[in-house]
Design a protein around this motif. Structure first.
Motif, PDB file in Angstrom:
ATOM      1  N   LYS A 115      37.783  26.657  36.737  1.00  0.00           N
ATOM      2  CA  LYS A 115      36.315  26.640  36.764  1.00  0.00           C
ATOM      3  C   LYS A 115      35.763  27.464  37.944  1.00  0.00           C
ATOM      4  N   LEU A 116      36.312  28.662  38.098  1.00  0.00           N
ATOM      5  CA  LEU A 116      35.871  29.563  39.151  1.00  0.00           C
ATOM      6  C   LEU A 116      34.676  30.380  38.683  1.00  0.00           C
ATOM      7  N   PRO A 117      33.856  30.902  39.610  1.00  0.00           N
ATOM      8  CA  PRO A 117      32.748  31.783  39.225  1.00  0.00           C
ATOM      9  C   PRO A 117      33.270  32.998  38.456  1.00  0.00           C
ATOM     10  N   PRO A 118      32.499  33.513  37.503  1.00  0.00           N
ATOM     11  CA  PRO A 118      32.950  34.659  36.690  1.00  0.00           C
ATOM     12  C   PRO A 118      33.397  35.867  37.502  1.00  0.00           C
ATOM     13  N   ALA A 119      32.821  36.051  38.706  1.00  0.00           N
ATOM     14  CA  ALA A 119      33.178  37.205  39.529  1.00  0.00           C
ATOM     15  C   ALA A 119      34.649  37.181  39.938  1.00  0.00           C
ATOM     16  N   PHE A 120      35.272  36.015  39.929  1.00  0.00           N
ATOM     17  CA  PHE A 120      36.681  35.924  40.296  1.00  0.00           C
ATOM     18  C   PHE A 120      37.565  36.643  39.287  1.00  0.00           C
ATOM     19  N   PHE A 121      37.123  36.736  38.053  1.00  0.00           N
ATOM     20  CA  PHE A 121      37.924  37.405  37.018  1.00  0.00           C
ATOM     21  C   PHE A 121      38.246  38.843  37.420  1.00  0.00           C
ATOM     22  N   THR A 122      37.224  39.571  37.840  1.00  0.00           N
ATOM     23  CA  THR A 122      37.424  40.965  38.227  1.00  0.00           C
ATOM     24  C   THR A 122      38.288  41.074  39.475  1.00  0.00           C
ATOM     25  N   GLN A 123      38.040  40.216  40.451  1.00  0.00           N
ATOM     26  CA  GLN A 123      38.784  40.305  41.704  1.00  0.00           C
ATOM     27  C   GLN A 123      40.255  39.938  41.518  1.00  0.00           C
ATOM     28  N   ILE A 124      40.526  38.940  40.698  1.00  0.00           N
ATOM     29  CA  ILE A 124      41.919  38.573  40.426  1.00  0.00           C
ATOM     30  C   ILE A 124      42.631  39.712  39.699  1.00  0.00           C
TER      31      ILE A 124
ATOM     32  N   PHE B 283      45.769  36.614  32.075  1.00  0.00           N
ATOM     33  CA  PHE B 283      46.051  35.691  33.168  1.00  0.00           C
ATOM     34  C   PHE B 283      44.792  35.407  33.978  1.00  0.00           C
ATOM     35  N   ALA B 284      44.052  36.452  34.332  1.00  0.00           N
ATOM     36  CA  ALA B 284      42.842  36.287  35.139  1.00  0.00           C
ATOM     37  C   ALA B 284      41.804  35.455  34.406  1.00  0.00           C
ATOM     38  N   ARG B 285      41.645  35.733  33.117  1.00  0.00           N
ATOM     39  CA  ARG B 285      40.666  34.986  32.324  1.00  0.00           C
ATOM     40  C   ARG B 285      41.047  33.507  32.228  1.00  0.00           C
ATOM     41  N   ARG B 286      42.320  33.239  32.003  1.00  0.00           N
ATOM     42  CA  ARG B 286      42.787  31.852  31.885  1.00  0.00           C
ATOM     43  C   ARG B 286      42.650  31.116  33.216  1.00  0.00           C
ATOM     44  N   THR B 287      42.957  31.815  34.320  1.00  0.00           N
ATOM     45  CA  THR B 287      42.863  31.195  35.644  1.00  0.00           C
ATOM     46  C   THR B 287      41.427  30.807  35.965  1.00  0.00           C
ATOM     47  N   VAL B 288      40.500  31.722  35.717  1.00  0.00           N
ATOM     48  CA  VAL B 288      39.087  31.449  35.995  1.00  0.00           C
ATOM     49  C   VAL B 288      38.592  30.272  35.142  1.00  0.00           C
ATOM     50  N   LYS B 289      39.014  30.234  33.899  1.00  0.00           N
ATOM     51  CA  LYS B 289      38.588  29.151  33.003  1.00  0.00           C
ATOM     52  C   LYS B 289      39.190  27.815  33.430  1.00  0.00           C
ATOM     53  N   ASP B 290      40.500  27.787  33.686  1.00  0.00           N
ATOM     54  CA  ASP B 290      41.175  26.525  34.011  1.00  0.00           C
ATOM     55  C   ASP B 290      40.698  25.943  35.333  1.00  0.00           C
TER      56      ASP B 290
END
Length: 240
Positions: free
Chosen positions: A64-73, A55-62
C-alpha cells in the motif's frame, strides 16, 4: 566448514557472479511522502525486464505504497541491473583467490558478526546453502537471518568480481607495455587474496578453518526490544 571443491579456473573468465547461480544483489532504500521502503534481494540478470515492472507493481500494491514508488522501485532495479550487465562479456581474473568475507548484521532482534575465507575461484559455491548451514550451526531461529547472510556474502563477492575485471584489464595493459610483472598489476583485492594464499598455503575451497583462525569465531547475540528501538532510532537519524 567447507564449500564444494574448486572448479580449477586459473586465468581470465567472462564476468559473472563467482557462484553456482548468477544472481545480482539488489538493494532498495526509497523515501517519499513520509514513507520509506527498504528491501534487499537477488535478481537473475537473464530474466526479461518486464518482470521488473510486475515486481514493482505488486510491491506497491501489497505494501500500500504511494503510486510514485512504482517508478522509483522500477528505475532503481533497472539501474542496478544495468551496472551489472555493463561488465558482462569482459574478462575477470580469478586465479588462486582466497578472500575474506565479513558479516556484521542486525536482522530483527538477531545480531550476527563473523568473518571467514571464501574461494573466489569456486564457481560452484552456494551462499544460500552456506547461510542455512551457518544459521543451523549457530542455533539461529529467525528465518530472515539466513537470506540476509547470503545477501551480504553476494554483495561482497559482487564487489570483488568487479575489482577482478579491473585486475584483468590492468594485466592486459601491463603485458602490452612489457613493463609489468606477473604480480605487479594486481588490484588491492587481488593483492590481498594473493597474500592470504601465501599465508595459509592451501588450494582447497576452505571457508573456515578454526584451528588456524581462532580470531574468526562467529558471534550471535539476541537484542532486547529496547536495544532494537535504540538502534533503529540511531539508524533513522543517520538516514536523515
Amino acid at each position: 566448514m567447507k564449500a564444494s571443491g574448486s572448479s580449477g579456473w586459473k586465468g581470465p573468465v567472462k564476468f559473472r557472479m563467482p557462484t553456482a547461480e548468477n544472481l545480482v544483489p539488489i538493494r532498495l532504500d526509497i523515501q517519499f511522502e513520509g514513507q520509506r521502503y527498504k528491501d534487499a534481494f537477488t535478481w537473475n540478470p537473464s530474466d526479461p525486464d518486464n518482470e521488473i515492472v510486475l515486481f514493482a507493481r505488486r510491491t506497491v500494491k501489497d505494501l500500500k505504497l504511494p503510486p510514485a514508488f512504482f517508478t522509483q522501485i522500477s528505475q532503481s532495479i533497472q539501474s542496478q541491473l544495468a551496472d551489472f550487465r555493463a561488465y558482462e562479456g569482459q574478462d575477470m581474473y580469478t586465479g588462486e583467490k582466497i578472500i575474506p568475507i565479513k558479516l556484521d548484521l542486525r536482522v530483527n532482534q538477531t545480531l550476527i558478526k563473523d568473518q571467514f575465507l571464501w574461494d573466489l575461484n569456486n564457481f560452484e559455491s552456494d551462499p544460500e546453502e552456506f547461510a542455512r548451514t551457518l544459521c543451523k550451526d549457530l542455533g539461529v531461529e529467525d528465518p530472515e537471518v539466513g537470506p540476509a547472510v547470503a545477501f551480504a556474502i553476494r554483495e561482497q563477492l559482487y564487489e570483488i568480481a568487479v575489482q577482478s575485471v579491473s585486475s584483468a584489464r590492468e594485466s592486459r595493459l601491463s603485458k602490452k607495455s612489457r613493463r609489468g610483472s606477473d604480480y605487479g598489476s594486481a588490484s588491492k583485492a587481488s593483492g590481498l587474496s594473493m597474500d592470504l594464499v601465501k599465508l595459509f598455503s592451501f588450494k582447497s575451497s576452505v571457508v573456515r578453518k578454526r584451528k588456524d583462525l581462532d580470531i574468526y569465531e562467529p558471534m550471535v547475540d539476541l537484542l532486547t526490544n529496547e536495544e532494537v528501538d535504540a538502534l533503529e532510532a540511531r539508524e533513522e537519524r543517520h538516514a536523515r
